[in-house]
Design a protein around this motif. Structure first.
Motif, PDB file in Angstrom:
ATOM      1  N   PRO A  13      30.441  38.035  28.536  1.00 18.60           N
ATOM      2  CA  PRO A  13      30.039  39.020  28.466  1.00 18.60           C
ATOM      3  C   PRO A  13      30.669  40.497  28.528  1.00 18.60           C
ATOM      4  N   VAL A  15      33.050  43.734  29.046  1.00 12.23           N
ATOM      5  CA  VAL A  15      33.635  44.426  30.182  1.00 12.23           C
ATOM      6  C   VAL A  15      34.087  45.657  29.841  1.00 12.23           C
ATOM      7  N   THR A  16      33.894  46.622  30.805  1.00 15.72           N
ATOM      8  CA  THR A  16      34.112  47.854  30.687  1.00 15.72           C
ATOM      9  C   THR A  16      35.511  48.187  30.146  1.00 15.72           C
ATOM     10  N   VAL A  18      37.872  50.321  30.752  1.00 18.94           N
ATOM     11  CA  VAL A  18      38.286  51.192  31.669  1.00 18.94           C
ATOM     12  C   VAL A  18      39.350  52.082  30.834  1.00 18.94           C
ATOM     13  N   SER A  19      40.371  51.168  30.409  1.00 18.71           N
ATOM     14  CA  SER A  19      41.542  52.018  29.788  1.00 18.71           C
ATOM     15  C   SER A  19      41.022  53.184  28.868  1.00 18.71           C
ATOM     16  N   TYR A  22      40.406  56.088  31.148  1.00 17.66           N
ATOM     17  CA  TYR A  22      41.414  56.656  31.737  1.00 17.66           C
ATOM     18  C   TYR A  22      42.143  57.607  30.739  1.00 17.66           C
ATOM     19  N   LEU A  23      42.456  56.807  29.684  1.00 22.87           N
ATOM     20  CA  LEU A  23      43.189  57.558  28.544  1.00 22.87           C
ATOM     21  C   LEU A  23      42.394  58.899  28.239  1.00 22.87           C
ATOM     22  N   THR A  63      42.477  49.729  21.633  1.00 20.95           N
ATOM     23  CA  THR A  63      42.841  48.909  22.904  1.00 20.95           C
ATOM     24  C   THR A  63      42.800  47.287  22.607  1.00 20.95           C
ATOM     25  N   ASP A  68      43.560  36.220  24.083  1.00 16.54           N
ATOM     26  CA  ASP A  68      43.013  34.884  23.953  1.00 16.54           C
ATOM     27  C   ASP A  68      42.275  34.642  25.479  1.00 16.54           C
ATOM     28  N   ASP A  69      41.255  33.703  25.484  1.00 19.57           N
ATOM     29  CA  ASP A  69      40.575  33.511  26.725  1.00 19.57           C
ATOM     30  C   ASP A  69      41.287  32.520  27.838  1.00 19.57           C
ATOM     31  N   VAL A 102      46.710  45.506  27.949  1.00 20.53           N
ATOM     32  CA  VAL A 102      47.184  44.814  28.545  1.00 20.53           C
ATOM     33  C   VAL A 102      47.721  43.200  27.892  1.00 20.53           C
ATOM     34  N   ASP A 124      51.660  51.445  30.652  1.00 21.97           N
ATOM     35  CA  ASP A 124      50.751  52.564  30.953  1.00 21.97           C
ATOM     36  C   ASP A 124      50.553  53.447  29.813  1.00 21.97           C
ATOM     37  N   LEU A 129      50.360  57.966  25.119  1.00 23.29           N
ATOM     38  CA  LEU A 129      49.550  58.316  23.931  1.00 23.29           C
ATOM     39  C   LEU A 129      49.508  59.648  23.687  1.00 23.29           C
ATOM     40  N   GLN A 188      28.689  44.593  36.077  1.00 21.15           N
ATOM     41  CA  GLN A 188      29.743  45.182  37.021  1.00 21.15           C
ATOM     42  C   GLN A 188      30.476  46.225  36.277  1.00 21.15           C
ATOM     43  N   HIS A 238      33.881  45.955  39.816  1.00 22.40           N
ATOM     44  CA  HIS A 238      34.975  45.276  40.253  1.00 22.40           C
ATOM     45  C   HIS A 238      36.080  45.637  40.139  1.00 22.40           C
ATOM     46  N   TYR A 372      53.163  31.491  28.852  1.00 18.18           N
ATOM     47  CA  TYR A 372      54.008  32.881  28.458  1.00 18.18           C
ATOM     48  C   TYR A 372      55.599  32.876  28.381  1.00 18.18           C
TER      49      TYR A 372
HETATM   50  C1  B12 Z   1      39.920  43.014  35.989  1.00 21.42           C
HETATM   51  C2  B12 Z   1      39.974  41.937  35.282  1.00 21.42           C
HETATM   52  C3  B12 Z   1      38.973  41.182  34.806  1.00 21.42           C
HETATM   53  C4  B12 Z   1      37.578  41.400  35.253  1.00 21.42           C
HETATM   54  C5  B12 Z   1      37.055  42.659  34.619  1.00 21.42           C
HETATM   55  C6  B12 Z   1      36.072  43.515  35.560  1.00 21.42           C
HETATM   56  C7  B12 Z   1      35.397  44.785  35.033  1.00 21.42           C
HETATM   57  N1  B12 Z   1      34.283  44.842  34.989  1.00 21.42           N
HETATM   58  O1  B12 Z   1      36.444  45.328  34.464  1.00 21.42           O
HETATM   59  C8  B12 Z   1      36.880  40.151  34.677  1.00 21.42           C
HETATM   60  C9  B12 Z   1      36.532  39.246  35.922  1.00 21.42           C
HETATM   61  C10 B12 Z   1      35.190  40.264  34.410  1.00 21.42           C
HETATM   62  C11 B12 Z   1      37.925  39.637  33.581  1.00 21.42           C
HETATM   63  C12 B12 Z   1      37.125  38.757  32.653  1.00 21.42           C
HETATM   64  C13 B12 Z   1      38.091  38.300  31.702  1.00 21.42           C
HETATM   65  N2  B12 Z   1      39.396  38.338  31.750  1.00 21.42           N
HETATM   66 CO1  B12 Z   1      40.537  39.519  32.798  1.00 21.42          CO
HETATM   67  N3  B12 Z   1      41.686  40.545  33.822  1.00 21.42           N
HETATM   68  C14 B12 Z   1      41.251  41.695  34.540  1.00 21.42           C
HETATM   69  C15 B12 Z   1      42.759  42.599  34.871  1.00 21.42           C
HETATM   70  C16 B12 Z   1      43.007  42.124  36.451  1.00 21.42           C
HETATM   71  C17 B12 Z   1      42.585  43.778  35.061  1.00 21.42           C
HETATM   72  C18 B12 Z   1      42.147  44.534  33.458  1.00 21.42           C
HETATM   73  C19 B12 Z   1      41.845  46.088  33.419  1.00 21.42           C
HETATM   74  O2  B12 Z   1      40.692  46.437  33.001  1.00 21.42           O
HETATM   75  N4  B12 Z   1      42.950  47.010  33.758  1.00 21.42           N
HETATM   76  C20 B12 Z   1      42.607  48.424  34.101  1.00 21.42           C
HETATM   77  C21 B12 Z   1      43.106  49.143  32.855  1.00 21.42           C
HETATM   78  C22 B12 Z   1      43.069  50.356  33.237  1.00 21.42           C
HETATM   79  O3  B12 Z   1      44.330  48.915  32.370  1.00 21.42           O
HETATM   80  P1  B12 Z   1      44.603  48.374  30.894  1.00 21.42           P
HETATM   81  O4  B12 Z   1      43.471  47.845  30.118  1.00 21.42           O
HETATM   82  O5  B12 Z   1      45.798  47.505  30.687  1.00 21.42           O
HETATM   83  O6  B12 Z   1      44.950  49.908  30.291  1.00 21.42           O
HETATM   84  C23 B12 Z   1      46.265  50.627  30.294  1.00 21.42           C
HETATM   85  C24 B12 Z   1      47.251  50.352  29.464  1.00 21.42           C
HETATM   86  O7  B12 Z   1      47.260  48.739  29.017  1.00 21.42           O
HETATM   87  C25 B12 Z   1      47.170  51.249  28.287  1.00 21.42           C
HETATM   88  N5  B12 Z   1      46.253  51.071  27.214  1.00 21.42           N
HETATM   89  C26 B12 Z   1      45.056  50.206  27.053  1.00 21.42           C
HETATM   90  N6  B12 Z   1      44.507  50.372  26.137  1.00 21.42           N
HETATM   91  C27 B12 Z   1      45.310  51.188  25.390  1.00 21.42           C
HETATM   92  C28 B12 Z   1      45.281  51.504  24.007  1.00 21.42           C
HETATM   93  C29 B12 Z   1      45.765  52.546  23.424  1.00 21.42           C
HETATM   94  C30 B12 Z   1      45.833  52.989  22.239  1.00 21.42           C
HETATM   95  C31 B12 Z   1      47.500  52.763  24.265  1.00 21.42           C
HETATM   96  C32 B12 Z   1      48.135  53.590  23.818  1.00 21.42           C
HETATM   97  C33 B12 Z   1      47.396  52.358  25.372  1.00 21.42           C
HETATM   98  C34 B12 Z   1      46.376  51.689  26.254  1.00 21.42           C
HETATM   99  O8  B12 Z   1      46.817  52.423  29.180  1.00 21.42           O
HETATM  100  C35 B12 Z   1      45.906  52.010  30.079  1.00 21.42           C
HETATM  101  C36 B12 Z   1      46.063  52.937  31.121  1.00 21.42           C
HETATM  102  O9  B12 Z   1      47.347  52.791  31.519  1.00 21.42           O
HETATM  103  C37 B12 Z   1      43.545  41.878  33.906  1.00 21.42           C
HETATM  104  C38 B12 Z   1      45.087  41.584  34.351  1.00 21.42           C
HETATM  105  C39 B12 Z   1      45.755  43.004  34.562  1.00 21.42           C
HETATM  106  N7  B12 Z   1      46.381  43.314  35.782  1.00 21.42           N
HETATM  107  O10 B12 Z   1      45.796  44.042  33.905  1.00 21.42           O
HETATM  108  C40 B12 Z   1      43.056  40.455  33.602  1.00 21.42           C
HETATM  109  C41 B12 Z   1      43.292  39.978  31.968  1.00 21.42           C
HETATM  110  C42 B12 Z   1      43.239  41.098  31.055  1.00 21.42           C
HETATM  111  N8  B12 Z   1      42.128  39.289  31.861  1.00 21.42           N
HETATM  112  C43 B12 Z   1      42.357  37.997  31.312  1.00 21.42           C
HETATM  113  C44 B12 Z   1      41.386  37.170  30.587  1.00 21.42           C
HETATM  114  C45 B12 Z   1      41.884  35.840  29.993  1.00 21.42           C
HETATM  115  C46 B12 Z   1      40.060  37.324  30.759  1.00 21.42           C
HETATM  116  C47 B12 Z   1      38.900  36.546  30.443  1.00 21.42           C
HETATM  117  C48 B12 Z   1      38.933  36.049  28.797  1.00 21.42           C
HETATM  118  C49 B12 Z   1      38.729  35.398  31.539  1.00 21.42           C
HETATM  119  C50 B12 Z   1      37.941  34.449  30.795  1.00 21.42           C
HETATM  120  N9  B12 Z   1      38.096  32.969  30.241  1.00 21.42           N
HETATM  121  O11 B12 Z   1      36.613  34.670  30.962  1.00 21.42           O
HETATM  122  C51 B12 Z   1      37.712  37.614  30.776  1.00 21.42           C
HETATM  123  C52 B12 Z   1      37.528  38.539  29.375  1.00 21.42           C
HETATM  124  C53 B12 Z   1      36.173  39.343  29.420  1.00 21.42           C
HETATM  125  C54 B12 Z   1      36.197  40.367  28.185  1.00 21.42           C
HETATM  126  N10 B12 Z   1      34.675  40.616  27.915  1.00 21.42           N
HETATM  127  O12 B12 Z   1      37.117  40.711  27.961  1.00 21.42           O
HETATM  128  C55 B12 Z   1      43.790  37.833  30.904  1.00 21.42           C
HETATM  129  C56 B12 Z   1      44.230  38.180  29.334  1.00 21.42           C
HETATM  130  C57 B12 Z   1      45.277  37.148  28.987  1.00 21.42           C
HETATM  131  C58 B12 Z   1      45.432  37.131  27.590  1.00 21.42           C
HETATM  132  N11 B12 Z   1      46.073  36.047  27.276  1.00 21.42           N
HETATM  133  O13 B12 Z   1      44.801  37.445  26.781  1.00 21.42           O
HETATM  134  C59 B12 Z   1      44.539  38.940  32.184  1.00 21.42           C
HETATM  135  C60 B12 Z   1      45.773  39.557  31.435  1.00 21.42           C
HETATM  136  C61 B12 Z   1      44.563  38.220  33.213  1.00 21.42           C
HETATM  137  C62 B12 Z   1      46.045  37.266  33.166  1.00 21.42           C
HETATM  138  N12 B12 Z   1      46.797  37.396  33.998  1.00 21.42           N
HETATM  139  O14 B12 Z   1      45.818  36.145  32.355  1.00 21.42           O
HETATM  140  N13 B12 Z   1      38.919  40.116  33.811  1.00 21.42           N
END
Ligand code: B12
Ligand code: SF4
Length: 436
Positions: A13, A15-16, A18-19, A22-23, A63, A68-69, A102, A124, A129, A188, A238, A372
């Motif tokens: 399903p 997921v928002t 969020v990034s 914030y950006l 983003t 992978d999953d 991420v 970050d 950006l 969520q 969440h 990894y």
């Molecule tokens: C919370 C979370 C979840 C929650 C989300 C809840 C919700 N409603 O948001 C739930 C439980 C639903 C979930 C599900 C899944 N997740 Co998840 N999840 C996370 C977690 C902990 C946080 C992700 C997040 O939103 N971060 C907050 C935002 C703000 O951070 P961000 O996206 O990284 O963005 C920042 C930077 O990366 C950058 N950035 C982002 N985009 C861009 C774009 C540009 C252009 C630029 C310049 C910068 C930039 O700037 C942002 C702000 O600083 C991460 C691990 C982690 N600590 O990051 C794992 C993680 C992303 N998940 C992962 C996985 C595998 C999944 C699932 C596939 C699991 C599954 N088998 O179902 C699903 C996929 C769901 C989907 N549809 O995509 C893995 C991905 C690993 C991989 N090999 O790809 C991670 C890394 C966890 C791990 N350690 O393995 N997840």
């Protein structure tokens, strides 16, 4: 100045992203206009791309959340599925593409090559950006852009990653994304209270990509963000922290700020927590502030295996946590990670028996560990395989021409035998397993 942000995430399903919210806050503070193409939300994303790319933006930011999953049973290499979106962007515009996220930050060079794009930002994105957009517009040196990876004369160059001053920045607005869509279709909406993780789980890339020094947000800014979303009809959330309860003291402050705002009785939220720092005091505060469910990365119920995985808790802590959650009416989920080095059928049985005894509301089981290259476990296994991954009988997945491990490779100890999956279902028995 105008940029376009794109969320190509194909996973369901939804997921928002969020990034991107914030950006956008950071861009708007810097006076940069942002257009959005959020593919899961758009009935026709290619039409929307054509529309916003007609007039050339300074850059297109994409983003990349998942590579992978990370699930041994399904092994979806989802990065492949964003290529059509990137191809469409390249077909419509000459504007440069910059990746981030991420997933991107785990494998920056490999993802840039796989996607054939000129720029990426690791870590970050808020400062990077904005600085990249300004550097491209004003033709300033790219060395000024934190976390940037780019190609110059056939070689990759990269700048140091500079974490943003999270405590000082305002991320509360959440006004770019249609969060209502994600609430209705995903159940969520995510929010973040901190970035990074200081723990040492041997398989996990998060301390490497999010940083080992945890940076925290001002709890009042978190409350402002939740209030903004609540006022738009969203009341289930969440956390997007690696672990909400690390550091413990900040988790307490966030809960107290939510309670004081009066939101605690109006919203529901779920969190990832580590079993390492969980107490009755925190459970009470989390429940009072609206938390209804916690997913603990418990991993195992066998103490030797918990030690090998790098954890500082033991199986008795899981028993204690289960009791605390029952007392405070918090749904308790334990995620298990089975099959890593040292695993035996006996250690798995110990774990399943423990789960049956303490009966968490949910148990998630992953059999097989996604490797990894930057983690202690990944390094150890790559070294032991001496360049011949396909000869290691405990490895599964994309074993040929994949030294970087970009395409997922899983470890499931060969000692467990080929029938391990069926055997595992057998010992779980009639406990309602859902097989994927
Ligand atoms: C919370 C979370 C979840 C929650 C989300 C809840 C919700 N409603 O948001 C739930 C439980 C639903 C979930 C599900 C899944 N997740 Co998840 N999840 C996370 C977690 C902990 C946080 C992700 C997040 O939103 N971060 C907050 C935002 C703000 O951070 P961000 O996206 O990284 O963005 C920042 C930077 O990366 C950058 N950035 C982002 N985009 C861009 C774009 C540009 C252009 C630029 C310049 C910068 C930039 O700037 C942002 C702000 O600083 C991460 C691990 C982690 N600590 O990051 C794992 C993680 C992303 N998940 C992962 C996985 C595998 C999944 C699932 C596939 C699991 C599954 N088998 O179902 C699903 C996929 C769901 C989907 N549809 O995509 C893995 C991905 C690993 C991989 N090999 O790809 C991670 C890394 C966890 C791990 N350690 O393995 N997840
Ligand atoms: S599994 Fe959780 S606690 Fe362990 S290193 Fe990763 S994010 Fe930190």
């Amino acid at each position: 100045m105008r940029i376009v942000l794109v969320n190509p995430n194909p996973m369901m399903p939804p997921v928002t992203p969020v990034s991107l919210d914030y950006l956008e806050s950071a861009c708007s503070d810097a006076g940069i206009e942002v257009d959005l193409v959020d593919c899961p939300v758009e009935p026709d994303w290619s039409k929307k791309l054509s529309h916003v790319l007609t007039e050339k933006p300074i850059l297109v930011g994409v983003t990349v959340r998942n590579i992978d999953d990370s699930y041994f049973a399904s092994r979806d290499f989802s990065l492949r599925r964003i290529i059509p979106v990137l191809e469409e962007i390249k077909r419509i515009t000459q504007a440069p593409i910059c990746l981030g996220g991420v997933g991107f930050s785990i494998f920056p060079y490999e993802v840039m090559e796989f996607c054939d794009v000129p720029y990426g930002i690791c870590g970050d994105g808020e400062v990077g950006l904005v600085k990249l957009a300004i550097a491209l517009k004003e033709k300033i040196e790219l060395e000024t852009v934190p976390g940037l990876v780019w190609m110059e004369n056939g070689n990759y160059r990269n700048n140091a990653i500079l974490p943003v001053p999270l405590e000082k920045i305002d991320l509360a607005s959440r006004s770019l994304i249609d969060n209502g869509y994600y609430f209705e279709n995903g159940g969520q909406v995510g929010f973040e209270t901190k970035r990074g993780c200081s723990l040492n789980c041997v398989y996990c890339p998060e301390p490497h990509i999010r940083g080992k020094d945890v940076r925290v947000r001002n709890p009042l800014n978190v409350v402002e963000e939740l209030t903004n979303l609540y006022n738009r009809g969203i009341d289930v959330f969440h956390t997007c922290d690696s672990e909400f309860n690390c550091p413990y003291s900040h988790a307490v402050l966030v809960c107290k700020a939510i309670i004081e705002s009066g939101l605690g009785s109006k919203i529901k939220w779920y969190a990832y927590c580590s079993p390492e720092y969980f107490t009755e005091e925190l459970a009470y505060l989390m429940r009072q502030s609206g938390c209804v469910g916690i997913d603990f990365g418990a991993d195992h119920g066998d103490n030797k295996m918990l030690g090998r995985l790098g954890h500082g808790y033991i199986s008795d802590d899981l028993i204690r946590i289960r009791k605390i959650c029952l007392k405070h009416n918090i749904i308790c989920m334990f995620d298990l990670l089975l099959g890593s080095p040292g695993e035996t059928k006996i250690s798995i049985e110990t774990t399943i028996h423990l789960m049956k005894k303490i009966k968490p509301d949910r148990v998630g089981i992953s059999l097989g560990v996604r490797l990894y290259p930057m983690t202690p476990l990944g390094r150890k296994i790559i070294k032991a395989s001496k360049g011949a991954l396909s000869k290691n009988r405990s490895l599964f997945g994309n074993l040929e021409d994949n030294e970087s491990l970009l395409r997922p490779i899983y470890y499931c100890d060969a000692v467990l035998g080929e029938d391990v999956e069926d055997w595992l279902y057998g010992i779980i028995g009639d406990d309602g397993p859902t097989r994927i």
